[in-house]
Design a protein around this motif. Structure first.
Motif, PDB file in Angstrom:
ATOM      1  N   VAL A   5      -4.938 -47.355  35.186  1.00  0.00           N
ATOM      2  CA  VAL A   5      -4.094 -46.130  35.078  1.00  0.00           C
ATOM      3  C   VAL A   5      -3.491 -45.693  33.619  1.00  0.00           C
ATOM      4  O   VAL A   5      -3.475 -44.636  33.264  1.00  0.00           O
ATOM      5  CB  VAL A   5      -3.045 -46.371  35.985  1.00  0.00           C
ATOM      6  CG1 VAL A   5      -1.958 -45.253  35.847  1.00  0.00           C
ATOM      7  CG2 VAL A   5      -3.617 -46.822  37.410  1.00  0.00           C
ATOM      8  N   ALA A   6      -3.156 -46.967  32.882  1.00  0.00           N
ATOM      9  CA  ALA A   6      -2.894 -46.868  31.502  1.00  0.00           C
ATOM     10  C   ALA A   6      -4.047 -46.080  30.659  1.00  0.00           C
ATOM     11  O   ALA A   6      -3.589 -45.276  29.871  1.00  0.00           O
ATOM     12  CB  ALA A   6      -2.584 -48.262  30.945  1.00  0.00           C
ATOM     13  N   VAL A   7      -5.177 -46.539  30.719  1.00  0.00           N
ATOM     14  CA  VAL A   7      -6.283 -45.787  30.317  1.00  0.00           C
ATOM     15  C   VAL A   7      -6.434 -44.280  30.465  1.00  0.00           C
ATOM     16  O   VAL A   7      -6.542 -43.642  29.701  1.00  0.00           O
ATOM     17  CB  VAL A   7      -7.420 -46.749  30.563  1.00  0.00           C
ATOM     18  CG1 VAL A   7      -8.732 -46.016  29.900  1.00  0.00           C
ATOM     19  CG2 VAL A   7      -7.708 -48.031  29.887  1.00  0.00           C
ATOM     20  N   GLY A   8      -6.434 -44.059  31.780  1.00  0.00           N
ATOM     21  CA  GLY A   8      -6.394 -42.766  32.363  1.00  0.00           C
ATOM     22  C   GLY A   8      -4.956 -41.803  31.516  1.00  0.00           C
ATOM     23  O   GLY A   8      -5.396 -40.930  31.187  1.00  0.00           O
ATOM     24  N   VAL A   9      -4.049 -42.600  31.687  1.00  0.00           N
ATOM     25  CA  VAL A   9      -3.047 -41.664  30.985  1.00  0.00           C
ATOM     26  C   VAL A   9      -3.272 -41.473  29.481  1.00  0.00           C
ATOM     27  O   VAL A   9      -2.758 -40.352  29.054  1.00  0.00           O
ATOM     28  CB  VAL A   9      -1.629 -42.399  31.334  1.00  0.00           C
ATOM     29  CG1 VAL A   9      -0.521 -41.955  30.496  1.00  0.00           C
ATOM     30  CG2 VAL A   9      -1.237 -42.385  32.651  1.00  0.00           C
ATOM     31  N   GLY A  10      -3.650 -42.580  28.913  1.00  0.00           N
ATOM     32  CA  GLY A  10      -4.192 -42.349  27.612  1.00  0.00           C
ATOM     33  C   GLY A  10      -4.974 -41.457  26.911  1.00  0.00           C
ATOM     34  O   GLY A  10      -4.953 -40.640  26.080  1.00  0.00           O
ATOM     35  N   VAL A  11      -6.190 -41.554  27.835  1.00  0.00           N
ATOM     36  CA  VAL A  11      -6.901 -40.286  27.660  1.00  0.00           C
ATOM     37  C   VAL A  11      -6.392 -39.059  28.095  1.00  0.00           C
ATOM     38  O   VAL A  11      -6.765 -38.059  27.218  1.00  0.00           O
ATOM     39  CB  VAL A  11      -8.197 -40.687  28.764  1.00  0.00           C
ATOM     40  CG1 VAL A  11      -9.232 -39.466  28.694  1.00  0.00           C
ATOM     41  CG2 VAL A  11      -8.983 -42.024  28.321  1.00  0.00           C
ATOM     42  N   LEU A  12      -5.731 -38.873  29.217  1.00  0.00           N
ATOM     43  CA  LEU A  12      -4.929 -37.555  29.468  1.00  0.00           C
ATOM     44  C   LEU A  12      -4.062 -37.122  28.263  1.00  0.00           C
ATOM     45  O   LEU A  12      -4.204 -35.875  27.602  1.00  0.00           O
ATOM     46  CB  LEU A  12      -4.183 -37.492  30.485  1.00  0.00           C
ATOM     47  CG  LEU A  12      -3.589 -36.604  31.131  1.00  0.00           C
ATOM     48  CD1 LEU A  12      -4.622 -35.375  31.265  1.00  0.00           C
ATOM     49  CD2 LEU A  12      -2.642 -36.654  32.093  1.00  0.00           C
ATOM     50  N   VAL A  13      -3.383 -38.024  27.591  1.00  0.00           N
ATOM     51  CA  VAL A  13      -2.323 -37.661  26.589  1.00  0.00           C
ATOM     52  C   VAL A  13      -3.374 -37.404  25.058  1.00  0.00           C
ATOM     53  O   VAL A  13      -3.052 -36.359  24.553  1.00  0.00           O
ATOM     54  CB  VAL A  13      -1.700 -38.883  26.145  1.00  0.00           C
ATOM     55  CG1 VAL A  13      -0.827 -38.445  24.891  1.00  0.00           C
ATOM     56  CG2 VAL A  13      -0.572 -38.987  27.178  1.00  0.00           C
ATOM     57  N   THR A  14      -4.479 -38.055  24.779  1.00  0.00           N
ATOM     58  CA  THR A  14      -5.222 -37.727  23.853  1.00  0.00           C
ATOM     59  C   THR A  14      -6.018 -36.430  23.969  1.00  0.00           C
ATOM     60  O   THR A  14      -5.774 -35.747  23.034  1.00  0.00           O
ATOM     61  CB  THR A  14      -6.590 -38.853  23.657  1.00  0.00           C
ATOM     62  OG1 THR A  14      -5.505 -40.118  23.517  1.00  0.00           O
ATOM     63  CG2 THR A  14      -7.103 -38.498  22.606  1.00  0.00           C
ATOM     64  N   LEU A  21      -6.467 -30.688  22.580  1.00  0.00           N
ATOM     65  CA  LEU A  21      -6.750 -29.230  23.165  1.00  0.00           C
ATOM     66  C   LEU A  21      -5.743 -28.368  22.377  1.00  0.00           C
ATOM     67  O   LEU A  21      -5.960 -27.281  22.166  1.00  0.00           O
ATOM     68  CB  LEU A  21      -6.605 -29.007  24.456  1.00  0.00           C
ATOM     69  CG  LEU A  21      -7.849 -29.684  25.299  1.00  0.00           C
ATOM     70  CD1 LEU A  21      -7.841 -29.673  26.717  1.00  0.00           C
ATOM     71  CD2 LEU A  21      -9.094 -28.857  24.948  1.00  0.00           C
ATOM     72  N   VAL A  22      -4.341 -28.788  22.233  1.00  0.00           N
ATOM     73  CA  VAL A  22      -3.478 -28.195  21.718  1.00  0.00           C
ATOM     74  C   VAL A  22      -3.729 -28.000  20.161  1.00  0.00           C
ATOM     75  O   VAL A  22      -3.384 -26.823  19.824  1.00  0.00           O
ATOM     76  CB  VAL A  22      -1.839 -28.745  22.047  1.00  0.00           C
ATOM     77  CG1 VAL A  22      -0.811 -28.363  20.931  1.00  0.00           C
ATOM     78  CG2 VAL A  22      -1.531 -28.848  23.394  1.00  0.00           C
TER      79      VAL A  22
END
Length: 79
Positions: A48-57, A62-63
């Motif tokens: 889950v931590a890896v997924g959140v990290g990928v999502l934030v990155t 994109l921004v």
């Protein structure tokens, strides 16, 4: 802060002991305190931590790209 003296009466020259504590120092300490539970959560839930990290990155990337594209479009439209 008053100058600290040794038992022989000399002023202590350690700048870390005589330094004033500012808002930046307090913010660093509180930031470190906040990171402890986050790190414990990441250790117990690594996927889950890896997924959140990928999502934030990806969101950050994109921004950044989106702002560049919008600025370029606005420059072209203004010219």
């Amino acid at each position: 802060m008053r100058g600290r003296t040794t038992r022989h009466g000399r002023t202590e020259r350690n700048r870390w002991l005589n330094a004033e504590v500012g808002p930046r120092d307090v913010a660093v300490v509180y930031g470190a305190v906040v990171l402890v539970p986050v790190l414990l959560w990441a250790v117990t839930n690594p996927m889950v931590a890896v997924g959140v990290g990928v999502l934030v990155t990806m969101t950050y990337t994109l921004v950044r790209v989106g702002t560049r594209v919008v600025r370029e479009l606005l420059r072209v439209r203004a010219a």
